[in-house]
Design a protein around this motif. Structure first.
Motif, short mmCIF file in Angstrom:
data_model
loop_
_atom_site.label_atom_id
_atom_site.label_comp_id
_atom_site.label_asym_id
_atom_site.label_seq_id
_atom_site.Cartn_x
_atom_site.Cartn_y
_atom_site.Cartn_z
N ASP A 169 -6.37 48.30 41.57
CA ASP A 169 -5.41 47.23 41.26
C ASP A 169 -4.20 47.30 42.18
OD1 ASP A 169 -7.00 46.20 39.28
OD2 ASP A 169 -5.98 47.25 37.64
N GLY A 170 -3.77 48.52 42.51
CA GLY A 170 -2.63 48.68 43.41
C GLY A 170 -2.91 48.14 44.79
N PHE A 171 -4.07 48.47 45.35
CA PHE A 171 -4.42 47.97 46.67
C PHE A 171 -4.62 46.46 46.65
CE2 PHE A 171 -5.69 52.29 48.22
CZ PHE A 171 -4.91 52.27 49.36
N ARG A 172 -5.15 45.92 45.55
CA ARG A 172 -5.32 44.47 45.43
C ARG A 172 -3.96 43.77 45.51
NH1 ARG A 172 -7.99 44.18 40.86
NH2 ARG A 172 -10.05 43.89 41.75
N LEU A 173 -2.98 44.33 44.79
CA LEU A 173 -1.64 43.75 44.80
C LEU A 173 -0.99 43.89 46.17
CD1 LEU A 173 0.70 42.45 43.28
CD2 LEU A 173 1.41 44.74 42.55
N HIS A 174 -1.14 45.05 46.78
CA HIS A 174 -0.54 45.27 48.10
C HIS A 174 -1.13 44.32 49.14
CE1 HIS A 174 0.96 49.65 47.25
NE2 HIS A 174 1.36 48.77 46.36
N ARG A 175 -2.43 44.07 49.04
CA ARG A 175 -3.05 43.17 50.01
C ARG A 175 -2.53 41.74 49.84
NH1 ARG A 175 -6.33 42.19 53.90
NH2 ARG A 175 -7.76 40.42 53.90
N LEU A 176 -2.28 41.34 48.61
CA LEU A 176 -1.74 40.02 48.36
C LEU A 176 -0.34 39.88 48.96
CD1 LEU A 176 -2.84 39.48 44.66
CD2 LEU A 176 -3.83 38.41 46.69
N THR A 181 -0.87 44.89 56.76
CA THR A 181 -0.94 46.36 56.75
C THR A 181 -1.86 46.90 55.64
OG1 THR A 181 0.99 46.57 55.29
CG2 THR A 181 1.40 46.50 57.67
N THR A 182 -2.52 45.99 54.93
CA THR A 182 -3.44 46.41 53.87
C THR A 182 -4.79 45.75 54.11
OG1 THR A 182 -1.54 46.39 52.35
CG2 THR A 182 -3.72 46.71 51.38
N PRO A 183 -5.68 46.39 54.87
CA PRO A 183 -6.99 45.79 55.16
C PRO A 183 -7.79 45.52 53.90
CG PRO A 183 -6.56 47.69 56.58
CD PRO A 183 -5.49 47.68 55.53
N ALA A 184 -8.74 44.61 54.00
CA ALA A 184 -9.55 44.22 52.84
C ALA A 184 -10.31 45.40 52.25
CB ALA A 184 -10.51 43.10 53.24
N ASP A 185 -10.66 46.38 53.08
CA ASP A 185 -11.45 47.52 52.60
C ASP A 185 -10.59 48.73 52.28
OD1 ASP A 185 -10.73 48.15 55.18
OD2 ASP A 185 -12.68 49.02 55.72
N PHE A 187 -9.15 49.87 49.56
CA PHE A 187 -9.52 50.62 48.36
C PHE A 187 -10.76 51.48 48.61
CE2 PHE A 187 -12.35 50.52 44.57
CZ PHE A 187 -11.68 51.48 43.83
N LEU A 188 -11.79 50.90 49.20
CA LEU A 188 -13.02 51.66 49.46
C LEU A 188 -12.78 52.77 50.47
CD1 LEU A 188 -15.66 48.78 49.49
CD2 LEU A 188 -15.19 50.42 47.68
N ARG A 189 -11.92 52.52 51.45
CA ARG A 189 -11.59 53.58 52.41
C ARG A 189 -10.88 54.73 51.72
NH1 ARG A 189 -8.36 50.65 57.09
NH2 ARG A 189 -7.87 52.83 57.57
N ALA A 190 -9.97 54.39 50.79
CA ALA A 190 -9.23 55.43 50.07
C ALA A 190 -10.18 56.27 49.21
CB ALA A 190 -8.15 54.79 49.20
#
Length: 203
Positions: A169-176, A181-185, A187-190
């Protein structure tokens, strides 16, 4: 020769309403969207809407429920095919997202709907049910992949599920907010990096 008319099923009608609601919500905002606008966008009457949902709130809960159910089904299908975590994550990364439900295709709308529901305290218990379902899914994935990797005692599955869900959820919000600076992948990379780190630590 008589022409046979096929009436849409209840599932077909609900799916069309979900798609129409997503479009109207994105154009007009969730609070400003009317039932009439949603029904018209789906090609239905107001009566057709009320034959499926009693209110806009019920429609929103149904869309969230449908999103969670589809996510659970999709992930469990992938897990049945890829029980190694690295393979499972790669399958998630390469999955075709264009055929997902409206909330799966639009993280911004998904987040807006969650916030819309969360603003009313009386609605939060229903939202909590969806949160628990998502958390249980991740917990089950952690348990299955840890067992297959021989790490039964390396992680607390329930706590790991909660951490992973918060990370998603955090990465989803950051990407929005900052997609540059927040690639689509992200979360999966993390998750992949954490998996490797845990593997090194437990070796």
């Amino acid at each position: 020769m008589s022409r046979v008319r096929t009436r849409p099923t209840r599932d077909d009608t609900r799916e069309k309403l979900f798609e129409a609601a997503a479009r109207v919500f994105e154009e007009q905002g969730i609070g400003g969207a009317s039932i009439e606008a949603i029904a018209a966008a789906a090609g239905f009457t107001r009566g057709a809407f009320y034959s499926n949902f009693t209110s806009k709130d019920e429609l929103i809960f149904a869309m969230l429920e449908d999103h969670v159910e589809q996510s659970v089904r999709r992930c469990l299908d992938l897990l049945a095919q890829h029980q190694n975590l690295a393979d499972f994550l790669e399958a998630l990364r390469t999955m075709d997202r264009s055929r997902q439900d409206p909330l799966g295709r639009s993280p911004l709308l998904h987040m807006e709907m969650i916030l819309f529901v969360a603003r009313a305290e009386k609605r939060r218990p229903e939202l909590a049910k969806r949160l628990r379902a998502r958390r249980k899914l991740i917990t089950d994935i952690v348990t299955a992949t840890a067992k297959n990797g021989g790490r039964n005692n390396a992680l607390n599955p329930e706590w790991t599920g909660a951490v992973v869900l918060a990370l998603e959820d955090g990465f989803r919000l950051h990407r929005l907010i900052d997609p540059e600076t927040t690639p689509a992948d992200s979360f999966l990379r993390a998750i992949t990096d954490l998996h490797r780190a845990i593997g090194v630590a437990s070796a």
